[in-house]
Scaffold this motif. Structure first.
Motif, short mmCIF file in Angstrom:
data_model
loop_
_atom_site.label_atom_id
_atom_site.label_comp_id
_atom_site.label_asym_id
_atom_site.label_seq_id
_atom_site.Cartn_x
_atom_site.Cartn_y
_atom_site.Cartn_z
N SER A 56 0.83 -1.20 0.00
CA SER A 56 0.00 0.00 0.00
C SER A 56 0.86 1.25 0.00
O SER A 56 0.42 2.32 -0.41
N ASP A 57 2.08 1.14 0.50
CA ASP A 57 2.93 2.31 0.70
C ASP A 57 4.40 1.93 0.49
O ASP A 57 4.75 0.76 0.45
N ASP A 66 0.77 9.80 8.49
CA ASP A 66 0.22 8.46 8.28
C ASP A 66 -0.10 7.75 9.59
O ASP A 66 -0.54 6.60 9.57
N ARG A 69 -2.65 4.79 10.37
CA ARG A 69 -3.03 4.05 9.16
C ARG A 69 -2.47 2.63 9.24
O ARG A 69 -1.38 2.41 9.77
N VAL A 71 -0.77 -0.07 7.13
CA VAL A 71 -0.04 -0.05 5.86
C VAL A 71 0.57 -1.42 5.58
O VAL A 71 0.83 -2.20 6.50
#
Ligand code: ASP
Length: 629
Positions: A56-57, A66, A69, A71
């Motif tokens: 995702s990142d 972030d 979040r 991730v």
């Protein structure tokens, strides 16, 4: 599930477009990101084109924004530290950077394991940030870890800044590439290339590819050759440059051509030289030197701006003659002064035998009287001898500009007082002189100047155009002149009459319309206005000692092409490797080439060059001689 790329590919075909099901969208959203109502993948606003694939990142792009979040990251285990009984910290690395992940101790994660980590971004408490890490204000916690692949322990530390033996690096270049330096260099190389391409396209140039298997292009080096299987006993040459083809493109009305071209030259390798290198190669019709200088300056400026964030304005120009007189080199490093000073008139009628020569010149090493000790002077003297000089004359400048040095006893009062004056030397300086013929005086002092004055590489960029090169470099033992550039260079219109077969020394006076671009003492590239008149071209070939038959045999096609209406044209080429290295402060172009050869021309990774089988040799009609005694 269907990602955007496959979607687009399918769109281009005639087949019916499969529409992803709701469930597939949902799955995509859960795992990697979100799809909007149109089925477009939303990358969360991060400036990164394309689908994210398994993650995702990217590690290096996470920030405090972030926090909270969940991730999913992919990469390599850069480092692992135990933390109490149950937990371990791993530094997860991808091409964007490193982030710390807190993982369960039960995973046996070793260096360079390939993993996929899903966890929650957490802000580190104040005072616990790692100032040495771009992502040091956060880490990823509550991680689940999937090992995608195991790895052997690498033969060298990938996260150390220490120098590692270069052969080892090249043998495992794919590991070396994971290191920050190569990541940075190769990515900037791409930045340079796209800036250069953009700049050329902006100026109306069209990229045209030219062949690799060709006859031969004379650029002054040895050709690499490729044996022909279909016509045994014949060979292709690999291009030393696309020179002939780009000129043919001008005859062909392409108007403005460019190419990032691979060129191959079989010569001894050095810090700024590889067998194969990349050039921005360009040619344009109905323009002359000034326009070419403008086109190329713009491309160079765009690349400099893209890497360094500064647009170099107005690159200065210097004639070849001045470069030789003041810097003793046709690639002057103008980042520092210490220029060569003419002293011949001072020593007219001198009693000192060493100075009874065609030319006496000197340089001043500021503060050198103390800094440069006797041992260093001896070392410099040896260097000068290696460069072809008889020795090195030196003087320390003392109080009241009094000179101290072995030669003072042979010198007149006028010479003793004139010397520091003409050189504008001050107390505490060291004066260094050379005498002899002008050419070697310039050459030796030019090298001495670099030895004593060269500033550190990354200290700034000093571009300079060197113009008005002579047509020929020397006269060889056969009495034929040797071309300074290549034989397609246009002589100065006023000097064409000197162009005769066996014209002797007077040929060295012929000026050409050739120019070089120099950066920090490295030749970045060269170019010229070309000959478009077949008659002048034939005269140049003749002057170079080609018989009519030889010229016809080698370049008949070019002369023929010119007879069908060749436009006036001019061009240039500069080294992408050299430019990139200098912009990045690297002193060796191998550092900006993905898979370079070593100094001895081999590749420790693939072991090239290698022998070929007898069968293969037979097919090519070749026999290999036993090595010479
Ligand atoms: N072909 C030349 C070189 O490779 C450059 C040029 O004259 O355009 O050096």
């Amino acid at each position: 599930h269907t990602d955007r790329r496959t979607q687009e590919e399918t769109d281009m075909s005639d087949e019916e477009t499969p529409v992803p099901t709701e469930a597939e969208y949902a799955e995509g959203a859960d795992e990697y990101g979100e799809y909007d109502d149109d089925g477009e993948y939303d990358d969360g606003g991060v400036d990164m084109a394309g689908a994210r694939g398994m993650r995702s990142d990217y590690c290096g792009e996470l920030t405090r924004d972030d926090v909270d979040r969940v991730v999913t990251l992919c990469g390599w285990v850069d480092n692992r530290r135990e933390h109490g009984e149950k937990l371990a910290f791993i530094d997860l690395r991808d091409h964007t950077g490193i982030i710390q992940c807190v993982v369960d101790e039960k995973h046996d994660l070793r260096r360079e394991y390939v993993v996929r980590v899903t966890g929650t971004v957490v802000g580190r408490p104040e005072g616990m940030e790692n100032p040495f890490l771009a992502t040091g204000a956060i880490d990823v916690q509550n991680c689940t870890v999937e090992v995608l692949n195991k790895a052997e322990t690498p033969p060298f530390m990938l996260n150390s800044r220490q120098d590692i033996d270069e052969t080892l690096r090249l043998k495992h270049r794919y590991l070396d590439m994971r290191r920050e330096r190569m990541q940075r260099n190769l990515r900037y190389r791409s930045v340079v290339q796209s800036a250069v391409r953009g700049a050329m396209e902006d100026q109306g140039f069209t990229e045209i590819e030219t062949p690799l298997l060709i006859a031969s292009t004379p650029e002054g080096a040895r050709d690499f050759v490729v044996p022909s299987r279909q016509q045994p006993g014949t060979f292709y040459a690999l291009p030393q440059s696309p020179q002939i083809f780009k000129q043919l493109c001008m005859v062909g009305g392409m108007d403005r051509y460019y190419q990032i071209a691979k060129c191959l030259r079989d010569e001894d390798l050095r810090a700024d030289r590889q067998f194969e290198f990349a050039q921005l190669d360009a040619e344009a019709s109905f323009v002359g030197q000034d326009e070419v200088i403008e086109f190329i300056s713009y491309a160079i400026a765009a690349a400099t701006d893209a890497v360094r964030g500064v647009w170099p304005e107005d690159i200065p120009q210097m004639t070849y003659a001045d470069a030789m007189e003041y810097y003793g080199s046709d690639k002057p490093d103008i980042r520092f002064g210490m220029t060569l000073v003419e002293l011949t008139p001072l020593f007219e009628g001198t009693e000192a035998n060493v100075f009874k020569t065609e030319c006496v010149k000197g340089i001043v090493a500021k503060g050198g009287a103390e800094e440069i000790g006797r041992n260093r002077i001896d070392e410099l003297t040896e260097m000068c001898k290696k460069w072809g000089a008889k020795g090195l004359a030196w003087f320390r400048v003392g109080e009241g500009l009094a000179l101290d040095g072995g030669l003072t006893k042979f010198m007149s009062a006028d010479e003793l007082s004139g010397l520091p004056q003409m050189l504008e030397a001050e107390e505490g300086d060291l004066i260094l002189l050379q005498s002899g013929d002008r050419r070697s005086v310039n050459d030796v002092l030019g090298r001495l100047r670099l030895e004593l004055g060269q500033p550190p590489v990354d200290e700034g960029l000093a571009f300079v155009w060197v113009v008005d090169f002579p047509m020929f470099e020397t006269i060889n033992d056969n009495g034929d002149p040797v071309a300074m550039h290549h034989p397609f260079t246009m002589p100065h219109p006023d000097d064409v009459d000197y162009l005769v077969r066996k014209g002797g020394e007077s040929m060295l006076k012929i000026r050409s319309q050739a120019y070089d671009l120099v950066l920090n003492g490295w030749e970045l590239g060269s170019g010229s206005v070309r000959i478009h008149d077949p008659e002048i071209q034939a005269r140049v070939f003749a002057a170079l000692g080609f018989t009519d038959e030889e010229a016809r045999e080698k370049f008949g096609f070019l002369l023929d092409a010119f007879s069908y209406g060749a436009p006036p044209h001019a061009g240039f080429a500069f080294g992408i490797d050299r430019l990139t290295a200098l912009l990045l402060g690297e002193t060796n172009i191998r550092e900006v080439i993905a898979f370079p050869k070593t100094q001895s021309g081999s590749d420790p990774l693939t072991n090239a060059p290698t022998p070929i089988s007898d069968q293969h040799l037979d097919d090519l009609g070749l026999r290999v001689l036993p090595p010479a005694e």
